[in-house]
Design a protein around this motif. Sequence first.
Motif: not given
Length: 346
Positions: A287-300
């Motif tokens: 739920l932290e920004e670093e992991a959430q950014q990875i999810l966003a970069d995969w178009y989630h």
Amino acid sequence: MKRFTTLLFLFVLAFGMLAACAEDTDGQAGSGDGSSGGAITLYSPETPDLTKELAEKYEELYGEKVNVHYAGTNVLVNQMMAEKENPQADVWYGGGGILPFESAVDRGIITQYIPESAEDWEVVENGIKMKHEDGYYVGTELFVLGFSYNTELVSEEEAPKTWEDLLDPKWEGKIQFPNPAASGTATLMVLSYMMQHGEEEGWEYFKQLASHANSVPDSGSAPTKAVAMGEAHIAVGFDFMAYELQANGETVDFIVPDKTPILVNPATLVEGGPNPEGGKKFMDFLLEEEAQQILADWYHIPINPEVESKTPLNVESLKENAVDLDIDWVNENYDRIRNEWNSKTN
């Protein structure tokens, strides 16, 4: 010579004992309960490269090893059931939405943990269930069930906007959707429609929809890939499937239907896992920004409001489209509906 050998043996033995004590003290070995230190084992059916990237980022930030075990959702659930007496996983992340996690609550393979950052979330926000009411899972991102279309074959204006639009005769032989007997993505489609319209009307709808399909593959992502290749004009699938292909240069776009399932994709702590404290830290990390950014970069669609979606979709834009899911009804009828699919639609 004999005296020297004896002294050397005693020195080596004493050094070994000191090393063992030091190792036990820093939590790398000897703890037995896995409560601190050691590797974290992650079970996930999500894209292997995505989960690998998440694991590597966690290792970079926290210096703790993450071992990723990839398999399909049903395979992982069966594996966790088989391992109940000796659990091997610490965290289970992903499964195409909340339905597999809901059914896992009563199976005794997952346990309660909600990261501090999600403790104040409402269980249901804007019609979307964000976490389990008793803390058995927490959402990490959003998935939207809708329609992909090939932009060279279908204009945005003529693309279907509602589930009923898929029955228009112009789409006959041009649609693909996953097999509900095999795919959780398609099972969600069927259950959602039946909750809104009743089973009798629902089965009639899907008989007609099946007659329009040129293929009903078992894979949840296969129809969207078929659209990209021009093998279908329209496909039913999750949003990220289309946007990832679009980002790779394919002529694909996505429609959010008027009323459709919008689900969080959760993470949960495995009951009795070997490293529960590590598992909790990894869930916090998701739920932290670093992991959430990875999810966003995969178009989630990220669930953390500090991270911007890379698609046109976000929590705020989707709230009017979310259909309310009766989770109790889903749990009671999930297996039955899947088992009846072939006989009811053929």
